[in-house]
Design a protein around this motif. Structure first.
Motif: not given
Ligand SMILES: Nc1ncnc2c1ncn2[C@@H]1O[C@H](COP(=O)(O)OP(=O)(O)OP(=O)(O)O)[C@@H](O)[C@H]1O
Ligand SMILES: [Mg+2]
Length: 412
Positions: A12-13, A184, A207-210, A213, A233, A236, A251, A255, A325, A327, A329
């Motif tokens: 992942g990113t 993914n 919902l990932g970092g970069g 999908d 990201s 952030t 970041e 969180l 993913g 994000a 959370l």
């Protein structure tokens, strides 16, 4: 019979996660090894620094080997990024009135693949979405039926050949062979969706970092996929800019104090941070922070919504969205997703896993665990695909064998 050991590697990113698991009783995953490393040299699913990325991968593998006690030689590896695209295509073959067999299905899938795919692209998945026999559509299992003309609706996922090759090389520099690349959201979908949701119509949003999908499942099959180049990201970096903070502090603030919905935050809520170039802590209104987060998350869900409309399946998703993913959370994310897209939403994370599950029972690891589910499907049929770099030539039997995994699994 010895229980198979499966390995998945999510590149992942934000993080690289290698998992080793034993398949117990055919379908339960006992996690034996976990190797989580912050990701470097990878951006939006593509390699930006091959040596750096290979080092991180190697460290992640080493950790997973140490915890599991197994030596890892090969793995299923996740794939994402703007280099991925998909098309729907139809394949047709003649049957001559006899009963359709598996070979005919393979031939039909082969012909579906005869769409114009540029030479610089590699086919990652060919997924059947349904069959038509002599004009009668909606057929899910054609084998054994009679007809003269068999058509298959296929969803073909391709990626830039150079991106795939770079990723493969990175993994191989860490001493690992790529058994197969898995998109993914298709990996994540394996663990977060229920059979009922897939049948009804549902979209997985990782919902990932970069990247964010998307995969749309209807009638049990994958009908549409897409990768959006925006993720956690970006939230952030918006916070870093808006509140003038270093990225790592931004970041941390996200969180600790983040939320997706401004209206849920009281006027009097605040927290303290150390700003750039000052050793004095300053009080920040939480509404100011959430305002920044909400704007970006709203943009992401608007893009998701537009993509669903563009797919043409927007009216066919009664089960709504399953968010996953890292994000996902973010508190309030479900509510915002629902507000922006008008679809019901829930957050999905890996369930029904045993063993070393503490770290990975989170939406951030849905893809990682999903890769293991894919590996189970592949060991079930006992056909491990070693290399899909057949480019645009004739599809190898191996490719069809792995597709059969899908057929066997998705068809009743
Ligand atoms: N509690 C949380 N609240 C908000 N955001 C979170 C939380 N935990 C993690 N994130 C965010 O999730 C993102 C990382 O998600 P994930 O681990 O799924 O990404 P990845 O798989 O490495 O990236 P990608 O899939 O885009 O390549 C980061 O942007 C991180 O800030
Ligand atoms: Mg991811």
């Amino acid at each position: 019979m010895e229980e198979p050991i499966v390995v998945g590697m999510d590149i992942g990113t934000s993080k690289i996660c290698t998992l080793v698991a034993r398949v117990e009783n055919g379908n339960t995953l006992r996690i034996l090894g976990v190797g989580i490393e912050p990701s470097q040299g990878i951006r939006k699913g593509a390699v930006t620094d091959i040596n750096l990325a290979a080092e991180c991968i190697a460290r992640s593998v080493e950790k997973a080997e140490r915890t599991s006690g197994y030596e890892i030689n090969s793995a299923l590896v996740s794939l994402a990024g703007s280099q991925v695209s998909s098309v729907n295509s139809r394949g047709v073959v003649g049957i001559s009135g006899r009963a359709i067999d598996q070979e005919d299905v393979y031939r039909a899938l082969d012909s579906a693949q005869a769409v114009a795919i540029p030479h610089n692209r590699e086919i990652i998945h060919v997924i059947q979405r349904g069959f038509i026999i002599d004009g009668q559509d909606g057929i899910r299992q054609p084998v054994g039926m009679h007809g003269f003309r068999l058509e298959v609706e296929a969803h073909i996922i391709t990626a830039a050949a150079s991106t795939v090759e770079n990723l493969r090389q990175c993994v191989s520099m860490a001493g690992i062979d790529v058994t197969q690349f898995v998109l993914n959201p298709l990996a994540a979908g394996e663990v977060v969706l229920s059979e009922t949701e897939r049948d009804m119509g549902v979209a997985v949003v990782d919902l990932g970092g970069g990247t964010t999908d998307l995969a749309i499942y209807i009638n049990g099959d994958v009908w549409h996929t897409n990768v959006l180049n925006v993720g956690g990201s970006h939230v952030t970096s918006d916070i870093a800019q808006g509140l003038r903070l270093p990225l790592d502090v931004a970041e941390e603030v996200k969180l600790q104090h983040g939320h997706a919905v401004l209206e849920d935050i009281g006027e009097d809520e605040s927290f303290n941070i150390l700003s750039f170039g000052s050793d004095q802590s300053a009080k920040v209104s939480r509404r100011e922070l959430v305002n920044i987060i909400e704007a970006r998350m709203e943009e992401i869900f608007t893009m998701v919504s537009q993509e669903i409309k563009r797919s043409g399946y927007d009216g066919m998703l009664p089960a709504g969205l399953v968010l996953t993913g890292g994000a996902s959370l973010l508190p309030g994310v479900r509510k915002l997703a629902n507000k922006v897209t008008g679809l019901p939403a829930r957050v999905g994370k890996p369930e029904k896993i045993v063993g070393l599950t503490d770290q990975i029972s989170s939406p951030a690891f849905a893809t990682s665990v999903g890769l293991l589910q894919w590996a189970i499907l592949m060991t079930e049929t006992n056909q491990i695909v070693s290399d899909r770099s057949g480019k645009n030539g004739k599809t190898t039997r191996n490719t069809w064998d792995s597709i059969r995994v899908w057929l066997d699994k998705l068809l009743p």
